[in-house]
Design a protein around this motif. Structure first.
Motif, PDB file in Angstrom:
ATOM      1  N   THR A 172       0.822  -1.204   0.000  1.00 53.00           N
ATOM      2  CA  THR A 172       0.000   0.000   0.000  1.00 53.00           C
ATOM      3  C   THR A 172       0.857   1.256   0.000  1.00 53.00           C
ATOM      4  O   THR A 172       0.603   2.208  -0.727  1.00 53.00           O
ATOM      5  CB  THR A 172      -0.940   0.010   1.222  1.00 53.00           C
ATOM      6  N   CYS A 173       1.903   1.261   0.833  1.00 52.38           N
ATOM      7  CA  CYS A 173       2.709   2.463   1.018  1.00 52.38           C
ATOM      8  C   CYS A 173       3.860   2.573   0.027  1.00 52.38           C
ATOM      9  O   CYS A 173       4.275   3.683  -0.305  1.00 52.38           O
ATOM     10  CB  CYS A 173       3.286   2.498   2.439  1.00 52.38           C
ATOM     11  N   ALA A 174       4.406   1.458  -0.396  1.00 48.10           N
ATOM     12  CA  ALA A 174       5.619   1.505  -1.226  1.00 48.10           C
ATOM     13  C   ALA A 174       5.549   0.544  -2.400  1.00 48.10           C
ATOM     14  O   ALA A 174       6.583   0.175  -2.948  1.00 48.10           O
ATOM     15  CB  ALA A 174       6.842   1.197  -0.374  1.00 48.10           C
ATOM     16  N   GLY A 175       4.356   0.152  -2.788  1.00 48.54           N
ATOM     17  CA  GLY A 175       4.236  -0.740  -3.933  1.00 48.54           C
ATOM     18  C   GLY A 175       4.801  -0.144  -5.198  1.00 48.54           C
ATOM     19  O   GLY A 175       5.256  -0.862  -6.091  1.00 48.54           O
ATOM     20  N   ARG A 176       4.838   1.196  -5.271  1.00 50.48           N
ATOM     21  CA  ARG A 176       5.365   1.863  -6.445  1.00 50.48           C
ATOM     22  C   ARG A 176       6.859   1.620  -6.620  1.00 50.48           C
ATOM     23  O   ARG A 176       7.398   1.770  -7.711  1.00 50.48           O
ATOM     24  CB  ARG A 176       5.098   3.370  -6.338  1.00 50.48           C
ATOM     25  N   THR A 177       7.561   1.227  -5.539  1.00 47.52           N
ATOM     26  CA  THR A 177       8.996   0.969  -5.668  1.00 47.52           C
ATOM     27  C   THR A 177       9.271  -0.350  -6.385  1.00 47.52           C
ATOM     28  O   THR A 177      10.421  -0.629  -6.718  1.00 47.52           O
ATOM     29  CB  THR A 177       9.669   0.941  -4.279  1.00 47.52           C
ATOM     30  N   PHE A 178       8.235  -1.158  -6.592  1.00 52.44           N
ATOM     31  CA  PHE A 178       8.377  -2.371  -7.392  1.00 52.44           C
ATOM     32  C   PHE A 178       8.362  -2.017  -8.884  1.00 52.44           C
ATOM     33  O   PHE A 178       7.659  -1.094  -9.295  1.00 52.44           O
ATOM     34  CB  PHE A 178       7.216  -3.337  -7.147  1.00 52.44           C
ATOM     35  N   PRO A 179       9.060  -2.793  -9.723  1.00 61.36           N
ATOM     36  CA  PRO A 179       8.816  -2.706 -11.166  1.00 61.36           C
ATOM     37  C   PRO A 179       7.363  -3.046 -11.465  1.00 61.36           C
ATOM     38  O   PRO A 179       6.711  -3.763 -10.697  1.00 61.36           O
ATOM     39  CB  PRO A 179       9.771  -3.766 -11.742  1.00 61.36           C
ATOM     40  N   ASP A 180       6.832  -2.550 -12.566  1.00 57.51           N
ATOM     41  CA  ASP A 180       5.409  -2.703 -12.851  1.00 57.51           C
ATOM     42  C   ASP A 180       4.952  -4.157 -12.833  1.00 57.51           C
ATOM     43  O   ASP A 180       3.899  -4.476 -12.277  1.00 57.51           O
ATOM     44  CB  ASP A 180       5.076  -2.071 -14.210  1.00 57.51           C
ATOM     45  N   ASN A 181       5.741  -5.050 -13.466  1.00 54.04           N
ATOM     46  CA  ASN A 181       5.288  -6.441 -13.538  1.00 54.04           C
ATOM     47  C   ASN A 181       5.291  -7.094 -12.164  1.00 54.04           C
ATOM     48  O   ASN A 181       4.427  -7.923 -11.850  1.00 54.04           O
ATOM     49  CB  ASN A 181       6.165  -7.238 -14.503  1.00 54.04           C
ATOM     50  N   ILE A 182       6.232  -6.713 -11.297  1.00 58.00           N
ATOM     51  CA  ILE A 182       6.290  -7.295  -9.951  1.00 58.00           C
ATOM     52  C   ILE A 182       5.173  -6.726  -9.083  1.00 58.00           C
ATOM     53  O   ILE A 182       4.623  -7.419  -8.216  1.00 58.00           O
ATOM     54  CB  ILE A 182       7.675  -7.042  -9.327  1.00 58.00           C
ATOM     55  N   ARG A 183       4.818  -5.485  -9.328  1.00 59.00           N
ATOM     56  CA  ARG A 183       3.718  -4.882  -8.579  1.00 59.00           C
ATOM     57  C   ARG A 183       2.414  -5.630  -8.851  1.00 59.00           C
ATOM     58  O   ARG A 183       1.648  -5.936  -7.921  1.00 59.00           O
ATOM     59  CB  ARG A 183       3.603  -3.422  -9.009  1.00 59.00           C
ATOM     60  N   LEU A 184       2.157  -5.946 -10.119  1.00 63.82           N
ATOM     61  CA  LEU A 184       0.968  -6.716 -10.471  1.00 63.82           C
ATOM     62  C   LEU A 184       1.068  -8.118  -9.891  1.00 63.82           C
ATOM     63  O   LEU A 184       0.085  -8.660  -9.350  1.00 63.82           O
ATOM     64  CB  LEU A 184       0.822  -6.770 -11.993  1.00 63.82           C
ATOM     65  N   TRP A 185       2.250  -8.726  -9.972  1.00 64.12           N
ATOM     66  CA  TRP A 185       2.475 -10.053  -9.407  1.00 64.12           C
ATOM     67  C   TRP A 185       2.190 -10.061  -7.905  1.00 64.12           C
ATOM     68  O   TRP A 185       1.583 -11.005  -7.378  1.00 64.12           O
ATOM     69  CB  TRP A 185       3.915 -10.463  -9.679  1.00 64.12           C
ATOM     70  N   ALA A 186       2.612  -9.019  -7.200  1.00 66.09           N
ATOM     71  CA  ALA A 186       2.427  -8.957  -5.746  1.00 66.09           C
ATOM     72  C   ALA A 186       0.946  -8.932  -5.388  1.00 66.09           C
ATOM     73  O   ALA A 186       0.508  -9.606  -4.442  1.00 66.09           O
ATOM     74  CB  ALA A 186       3.138  -7.727  -5.188  1.00 66.09           C
ATOM     75  N   ARG A 187       0.160  -8.189  -6.127  1.00 68.17           N
ATOM     76  CA  ARG A 187      -1.272  -8.119  -5.835  1.00 68.17           C
ATOM     77  C   ARG A 187      -1.948  -9.474  -6.079  1.00 68.17           C
ATOM     78  O   ARG A 187      -2.832  -9.887  -5.321  1.00 68.17           O
ATOM     79  CB  ARG A 187      -1.921  -7.019  -6.687  1.00 68.17           C
ATOM     80  N   ARG A 188      -1.523 -10.146  -7.125  1.00 72.14           N
ATOM     81  CA  ARG A 188      -2.097 -11.477  -7.393  1.00 72.14           C
ATOM     82  C   ARG A 188      -1.732 -12.464  -6.296  1.00 72.14           C
ATOM     83  O   ARG A 188      -2.564 -13.269  -5.868  1.00 72.14           O
ATOM     84  CB  ARG A 188      -1.604 -11.976  -8.751  1.00 72.14           C
ATOM     85  N   ASN A 189      -0.494 -12.413  -5.830  1.00 71.94           N
ATOM     86  CA  ASN A 189      -0.078 -13.338  -4.774  1.00 71.94           C
ATOM     87  C   ASN A 189      -0.727 -13.016  -3.442  1.00 71.94           C
ATOM     88  O   ASN A 189      -0.969 -13.910  -2.631  1.00 71.94           O
ATOM     89  CB  ASN A 189       1.448 -13.327  -4.648  1.00 71.94           C
ATOM     90  N   LEU A 190      -1.012 -11.730  -3.206  1.00 70.26           N
ATOM     91  CA  LEU A 190      -1.764 -11.380  -1.996  1.00 70.26           C
ATOM     92  C   LEU A 190      -3.153 -12.004  -2.029  1.00 70.26           C
ATOM     93  O   LEU A 190      -3.657 -12.480  -1.015  1.00 70.26           O
ATOM     94  CB  LEU A 190      -1.875  -9.863  -1.875  1.00 70.26           C
ATOM     95  N   ALA A 191      -3.763 -11.993  -3.216  1.00 67.13           N
ATOM     96  CA  ALA A 191      -5.084 -12.598  -3.344  1.00 67.13           C
ATOM     97  C   ALA A 191      -5.026 -14.091  -3.034  1.00 67.13           C
ATOM     98  O   ALA A 191      -5.913 -14.639  -2.362  1.00 67.13           O
ATOM     99  CB  ALA A 191      -5.627 -12.359  -4.754  1.00 67.13           C
ATOM    100  N   VAL A 192      -3.961 -14.762  -3.500  1.00 64.02           N
ATOM    101  CA  VAL A 192      -3.799 -16.193  -3.200  1.00 64.02           C
ATOM    102  C   VAL A 192      -3.555 -16.398  -1.710  1.00 64.02           C
ATOM    103  O   VAL A 192      -4.117 -17.298  -1.084  1.00 64.02           O
ATOM    104  CB  VAL A 192      -2.628 -16.777  -4.016  1.00 64.02           C
ATOM    105  N   ALA A 193      -2.714 -15.557  -1.113  1.00 61.91           N
ATOM    106  CA  ALA A 193      -2.351 -15.724   0.290  1.00 61.91           C
ATOM    107  C   ALA A 193      -3.543 -15.562   1.222  1.00 61.91           C
ATOM    108  O   ALA A 193      -3.544 -16.117   2.329  1.00 61.91           O
ATOM    109  CB  ALA A 193      -1.266 -14.714   0.668  1.00 61.91           C
ATOM    110  N   LYS A 194      -4.575 -14.816   0.817  1.00 61.43           N
ATOM    111  CA  LYS A 194      -5.734 -14.586   1.672  1.00 61.43           C
ATOM    112  C   LYS A 194      -6.944 -15.438   1.289  1.00 61.43           C
ATOM    113  O   LYS A 194      -7.950 -15.443   1.975  1.00 61.43           O
ATOM    114  CB  LYS A 194      -6.134 -13.110   1.627  1.00 61.43           C
TER     115      LYS A 194
END
Length: 492
Positions: A172-194
Motif C-alpha cells: 500500500t505504502c511503497a508498492g510503487r517501488t516495485f517494477p510494474d510487472n512485480i507490482r501486479l504479481w504482488a497483488r495477485r499473490n496477496l489474493a492467493v495468500a488470503k
C-alpha cells in the motif's frame, strides 16, 4: 477536482480538504533544510519532537499533535511525492508516531518519522516496519502525479482484506517501488495468500514468495559516475602487475561514466588456477560499489538448482539465483560465476548453461518458484574459467574475454616480498623485523614451495615462514629470524 469521502453513516458524501502541494525529490535522506514533509505551525507549539497522528486524508490532510495544553491540529503544506501513500496510510489507520523536525519560516520541516511503540496494532512497531518503509522510499525515485493517481486507484478495499498485514501495508505504502510487472504479481499473490479457496500450502508459498520479493530493493539501472583515480587505487591495491587486465577494467569504468549504465557484456576471466581471477572479480565489485554473490558451476548439475522448483511441491523453494537477490537485498549486484567451463555438466534434467543464458541476456530471469520475471538490467556478471575451450559458443558470446597469464618467478618474488609476507605478519601481530628473508632465501622459497601456477603457493609459503619465525621467537626466545637459503631448505 474535489475529492469526496463517505462519512460514518455510509449514505452521505462530503468533500475532503487537501491542504498540501507535492514536490519531486531524489534526496537519499532528509534534513531540517531539506525536509520530505512541511506542516503549518499556526499554534506555535511545534517543537523538535512532536507526538501525535496524521488525520484521515480522505477528510483533511493534517497532523494532530499532543501537547501539555491539549491537542492541536496542523495542516500538511508540502510533501515529497515519494511519501504521499505512506502519510495517507498512517492517517487512514490513525497510527501514533513521533515527528522530528525544525521550525522554519515556511512551517515545521519534518525530516524523520518514528514509531512510538503504542497504538492500534496496525503497525508492527516492534520490528521496525516504519523505519524499513522510510529507508526504502528514500532509496526510490519520485513518481509522477499520474503514477501516484493510478496507485491510489488500484489500492481499493480489496487490499485491506488480506491477513498478511505487514506485506499488505508495504504494498500500500511503497508498492510503487516495485517494477510494474512485480507490482501486479504482488497483488495477485496477496489474493492467493488470503484466499480460502486454495490449499494451505498454496497460501504458504504465496506468502513466502511475497516476503522474499519485498526484501529486495528494486533499483533503477542508472549508475553514478565512478572516480577513475579511486578505481585505479583499488586495482593497484588488490593486484600486482597485470597491467593489461587493469586497462580493460578501467575501460569498463570509463564506459559506465559515459553511459551511466552497465556494459552490455560481462567479463570472462580466463587463466590457470591461482592467478587471482576471483580477486579481480571482487575488486571490480568494490569499484562498482555493488554487493556480490558467487555461483559455483562445478557444484551445479541440475538447472532446477538455479531456477527453483514449482510451487506444486510442498518442499518447493526458490533457486540459487533468486536467493542471491534476496541475500543481497538489492536488484543491482555482481554475479561472480566461478568455473564457467564446468557449466555444461548437466545430468539428465537439462543443462545449467542454458539457464545462465537468460541471466546474461539482461532481458529478465524467471524463477519457477517465484513465477515472475525478475529484471536483470542491474546485474553485472563476472565469470572465471581455467579452460576457455570448454565453454560453449553461446555462453562465450555473452562476455568480454580477458586472458590472465601466470606470473613470472620474478613477479612472484615481488608479490611475496611486498604483499604476501607483510599481510601475514600484520595478521598475526608480528613486526617486519621479526621475520626477514634474504635474497638467496627468497630464491630458495620459490624453488622449494612455489612449484605450481598462480600465487596460492606464494601465500602459503609466506604463512609457513611467518609461523616458523613466530615459533622460534616464542619458544626459543630469539628476537628476530632471518631466513637465508640454508634455513629455507631446512624447512619441511
Amino acid at each position: 477536482m474535489p475529492v469526496f469521502d463517505f462519512n460514518n453513516s455510509g449514505n452521505e458524501k462530503k468533500e475532503s480538504v487537501k491542504t498540501y502541494v507535492t514536490f519531486r525529490s531524489e534526496e537519499p535522506e532528509a534534513t531540517g533544510d531539506k525536509p520530505f514533509l512541511v506542516l503549518s505551525n499556526n499554534s506555535g507549539k511545534m517543537v523538535h519532537h512532536v507526538n501525535g497522528a496524521f488525520t484521515n486524508p480522505g477528510v483533511r490532510s493534517s497532523f494532530e499533535g499532543e501537547f501539555q495544553g491539549g491537542v492541536t491540529s496542523e495542516d500538511i503544506l508540502r510533501i515529497d511525492l515519494r511519501f504521499v501513500s505512506l502519510i495517507g496510510w498512517l492517517g487512514e489507520n490513525h497510527i501514533p508516531v513521533r515527528l522530528s523536525g525544525k521550525c522554519t519560516s515556511e512551517g515545521y520541516a519534518v525530516y524523520k518519522i518514528r514509531e512510538t511503540g503504542i497504538g492500534n496494532g496496525k503497525l508492527s512497531s516492534e520490528d521496525g516496519f516504519l523505519q524499513f518503509m522510510m529507508d526504502r522510499l528514500f532509496a526510490s525515485n519520485a513518481p509522477s502525479e499520474e503514477e501516484l493517481d493510478e496507485e491510489e486507484a488500484e489500492d481499493g478495499d480489496d487490499m485491506k482484506l488480506t491477513s498478511i498485514q505487514s506485506i499488505t501495508d508495504f504494498i500500500t505504502c511503497a508498492g510503487r517501488t516495485f517494477p510494474d510487472n512485480i507490482r501486479l504479481w504482488a497483488r495477485r499473490n496477496l489474493a492467493v495468500a488470503k484466499s480460502a479457496e486454495v490449499t494451505i500450502e498454496e497460501r504458504r508459498h504465496a506468502q513466502r514468495a511475497l516476503s522474499i520479493m519485498i526484501n529486495i530493493q528494486w533499483k533503477s539501472d542508472y549508475f553514478e559516475a565512478i572516480d577513475p583515480v579511486e578505481a585505479r587505487r583499488i586495482l593497484d591495491e588488490e593486484l600486482y602487475g597485470l597491467e593489461s587486465v587493469k586497462q580493460r577494467i578501467m575501460e569498463t569504468v570509463i564506459q559506465v561514466n559515459r553511459t551511466h549504465t552497465l556494459p552490455s557484456y560481462g567479463l570472462l576471466l580466463c587463466g590457470p588456477a591461482g592467478v587471482g581471477k576471483s580477486q579481480i572479480a571482487y575488486a571490480v565489485a568494490r569499484i562498482l560499489k555493488l554487493p556480490w554473490t558467487t555461483l559455483d558451476m562445478s557444484s551445479i548439475n541440475d538447472p532446477e538448482q538455479l531456477t527453483g522448483s514449482s510451487r506444486i511441491y510442498s518442499n518447493a523453494k526458490p533457486g540459487i539465483i533468486m536467493e542471491a537477490f534476496s541475500n543481497a537485498g538489492t536488484s543491482n549486484l555482481v554475479f561472480i560465476i566461478n568455473e564457467l567451463d564446468k557449466a555444461n555438466s548437466g545430468k539428465g534434467n537439462g543443462n545449467p548453461a542454458d539457464v545462465l543464458l537468460t541471466l546474461l541476456d539482461n532481458l529478465g530471469f524467471t524463477d519457477n518458484y517465484m513465477e515472475c520475471m525478475i529484471p536483470t538490467m542491474g546485474v553485472y556478471p563476472i565469470a572465471t574459467a581455467n579452460v576457455k575451450a570448454d565453454i560453449s559458443a553461446p555462453l562465450m558470446s555473452r562476455f568480454a574475454v580477458i586472458d590472465i597469464p601466470d606470473y613470472s618467478v620474478e613477479e612472484k618474488k615481488e608479490i611475496f616480498r611486498r604483499f604476501s609476507l607483510p599481510k601475514v605478519l600484520k595478521r598475526i601481530g608480528m613486526t617486519p623485523e621479526e621475520c626477514q628473508v634474504t635474497e638467496d632465501g627468497l630464491d630458495a622459497v620459490m624453488e622449494k614451495f612455489v612449484i605450481s601456477t598462480g600465487i596460492r603457493n606464494v601465500e602459503q609459503a609466506a604463512e609457513h615462514l611467518a609461523a616458523n619465525a613466530l615459533y622460534q621467537i616464542e619458544v626459543d626466545g630469539v628476537k628476530e629470524v632471518v631466513f637465508d637459503r640454508k634455513m629455507v631448505e631446512k624447512l619441511s
